[in-house]
Design an enzyme around this catalytic site. Structure first.
Site, mmCIF file in Angstrom:
data_model
loop_
_atom_site.group_PDB
_atom_site.id
_atom_site.type_symbol
_atom_site.label_atom_id
_atom_site.label_comp_id
_atom_site.label_asym_id
_atom_site.label_seq_id
_atom_site.Cartn_x
_atom_site.Cartn_y
_atom_site.Cartn_z
ATOM 1 N N HIS A 37 0.886 -0.996 -0.043
ATOM 2 C CA HIS A 37 -0.058 0.037 -0.041
ATOM 3 C C HIS A 37 0.862 1.288 -0.086
ATOM 4 O O HIS A 37 0.555 2.369 -1.062
ATOM 5 C CB HIS A 37 -0.877 0.100 1.367
ATOM 6 N N GLN A 61 -18.029 -5.729 -1.598
ATOM 7 C CA GLN A 61 -17.146 -6.972 -2.496
ATOM 8 C C GLN A 61 -16.980 -8.049 -1.937
ATOM 9 O O GLN A 61 -16.166 -8.885 -2.708
ATOM 10 C CB GLN A 61 -16.216 -5.923 -3.108
ATOM 11 N N GLY A 147 -2.641 -1.564 -7.302
ATOM 12 C CA GLY A 147 -1.623 -2.343 -7.257
ATOM 13 C C GLY A 147 -1.989 -3.432 -8.546
ATOM 14 O O GLY A 147 -3.090 -3.750 -8.570
ATOM 15 N N LYS A 149 -0.939 -6.234 -7.859
ATOM 16 C CA LYS A 149 -1.238 -7.582 -7.175
ATOM 17 C C LYS A 149 -2.576 -7.949 -7.565
ATOM 18 O O LYS A 149 -2.777 -9.175 -7.790
ATOM 19 C CB LYS A 149 -0.940 -7.091 -5.749
ATOM 20 N N GLN A 153 -8.462 -6.812 -11.134
ATOM 21 C CA GLN A 153 -9.048 -5.685 -10.698
ATOM 22 C C GLN A 153 -8.710 -4.352 -11.424
ATOM 23 O O GLN A 153 -9.560 -3.321 -11.924
ATOM 24 C CB GLN A 153 -8.858 -5.464 -9.292
ATOM 25 N N MET A 184 2.907 -9.379 -0.770
ATOM 26 C CA MET A 184 2.388 -8.628 0.270
ATOM 27 C C MET A 184 0.760 -8.773 0.182
ATOM 28 O O MET A 184 0.244 -8.181 -0.968
ATOM 29 C CB MET A 184 2.975 -7.389 0.752
ATOM 30 N N SER A 185 0.105 -8.948 1.210
ATOM 31 C CA SER A 185 -1.255 -8.898 1.378
ATOM 32 C C SER A 185 -1.845 -8.835 2.945
ATOM 33 O O SER A 185 -1.146 -9.338 3.500
ATOM 34 C CB SER A 185 -1.715 -10.235 0.539
HETATM 35 P P1 AMP Z 1 -6.550 -3.820 -0.622
HETATM 36 O O1 AMP Z 1 -6.369 -2.988 0.723
HETATM 37 O O2 AMP Z 1 -6.247 -5.194 -0.279
HETATM 38 O O3 AMP Z 1 -7.870 -3.538 -1.204
HETATM 39 O O4 AMP Z 1 -5.403 -3.159 -1.679
HETATM 40 C C1 AMP Z 1 -5.656 -1.649 -1.824
HETATM 41 C C2 AMP Z 1 -4.723 -1.542 -3.055
HETATM 42 O O5 AMP Z 1 -3.223 -1.649 -2.853
HETATM 43 C C3 AMP Z 1 -5.023 -2.397 -4.224
HETATM 44 O O6 AMP Z 1 -5.018 -1.473 -5.339
HETATM 45 C C4 AMP Z 1 -4.159 -3.521 -4.269
HETATM 46 O O7 AMP Z 1 -3.807 -3.751 -5.755
HETATM 47 C C5 AMP Z 1 -2.791 -2.743 -3.751
HETATM 48 N N1 AMP Z 1 -1.891 -3.833 -3.113
HETATM 49 C C6 AMP Z 1 -2.044 -4.679 -2.304
HETATM 50 N N2 AMP Z 1 -1.131 -5.550 -2.010
HETATM 51 C C7 AMP Z 1 -0.036 -5.107 -3.030
HETATM 52 C C8 AMP Z 1 1.255 -5.379 -3.214
HETATM 53 N N3 AMP Z 1 1.812 -6.545 -2.591
HETATM 54 N N4 AMP Z 1 1.757 -4.812 -3.924
HETATM 55 C C9 AMP Z 1 1.385 -3.632 -4.733
HETATM 56 N N5 AMP Z 1 0.092 -3.224 -4.454
HETATM 57 C C10 AMP Z 1 -0.665 -4.104 -3.550
#
Ligand code: AMP
Length: 287
Positions: A37, A61, A147, A149, A153, A184-185
């Protein structure tokens, strides 16, 4: 860092910045922030004068049997991280602010939303697109950063912006990984120590595909079988993943199946379950 909670103050914040001649980058998130993020924030800072993040665990979602209730929520730590990263403002709406009683309009899914996640998480992209479109209205930024990732989406949001003539530039930021390769997640924190080991099969499978292609293999079904093998076959003492939703090669623009890895971009995408945690990852391949 300003903390915005209502639609009016959020919109006014962005409009004021733009009237003052500043450019604004939007970084939507669901919180439980990590370096992935923060890399989007840095990308925004390199493109625009101001960066506005959102933190909202969007209920629409999530499917009925998914992890909406247990999704990690750690607002104070998230705000500290955003403040330290130099974010200018963060929009943190409640579900009632986003979906007041009577809410009933949704964005319909484009073709690119139908396969893969669209198949395994019905309704997911309808929820994503609707909330992202609402953010684009509430926070009319110059640029929005997502991202890679979440590869599909990004493709879905790109189609929505193109098809509905939304006046915002989209930027795809590269996947940030742990030092051992795991993408990363926020969901990685669900993994036990053993599951964490198993989850490395996903990035390993993608890496092996990249290497096979470099070694001359261009047949999609051969590469797909190898992805499945790396996810499920015995390796040392590391347990296999518990199930594979998909492990495929697709056209990187349309996400339609390909027979060969071609000079045009092809992407390898994996969604797999490790214990009760569903993980996704991908790698863009070029021959
Ligand atoms: P999320 O909080 O999981 O909904 O992610 C929010 C944003 O962060 C989205 O655009 C994701 O694609 C991006 N994102 C999540 N994990 C990663 C990562 N490991 N590397 C780059 N972007 C990420």
């Amino acid at each position: 860092m300003e903390i915005l909670t209502t639609v009016d103050e959020a919109r006014r914040h962005v409009m004021n910045a733009r009237f003052q001649g500043q450019t604004v980058a939007l970084v939507p998130t669901m919180g439980a922030l990590h370096d992935g993020h923060l890399s989007l924030v840095r990308s925004g800072q390199s493109k625009c004068g101001r960066v506005i993040a959102t933190i909202f665990v969007n209920p629409t979602q999530f499917g009925p049997s998914e992890d909406l209730q247990s999704y990690p929520r750690m607002l104070d730590a998230d705000l500290d991280q955003l403040r330290a990263a130099g974010v200018d403002a963060v929009f943190v709406p409640t579900a009632e602010v986003m979906y007041p009683s009577g809410f009933s309009t949704h964005i319909g899914e484009p073709d690119v939303a139908k396969p893969l996640e669209g198949e395994f998480r019905p309704g997911h992209f309808r929820g994503v697109m609707t909330v992202v479109m609402k953010f684009f209205q509430i926070l009319p930024a110059d640029v929005a950063i997502f991202g890679q990732k979440d590869f599909q989406q990004f493709a879905v949001i790109r189609a929505m912006v193109r098809d509905l003539d939304v006046g915002i530039d989209l930027i795809a930021a590269p996947i940030i990984r742990e030092s051992d390769g795991l993408a990363m997640s926020s969901r990685n924190r669900y993994l036990s120590k053993d599951e964490r080991q198993t989850s490395l099969r996903i990035s390993r499978a993608l890496n092996d595909a990249v290497n096979s292609i470099r070694a001359g293999e261009d047949d999609a079904s051969t590469l797909e079988s190898r992805l499945h093998q790396t996810l499920t076959q015995p390796i040392d003492h590391i347990a296999p993943v518990d199930s594979v939703d998909y492990a495929v090669l697709r056209d990187a623009n349309t996400l339609e199946p390909v027979r060969k890895v071609s000079a045009q971009e092809t992407v390898a995408l994996i969604a797999a379950r490790v214990g009760s945690t569903r993980l996704i990852d991908n790698a863009v391949l070029t021959f």
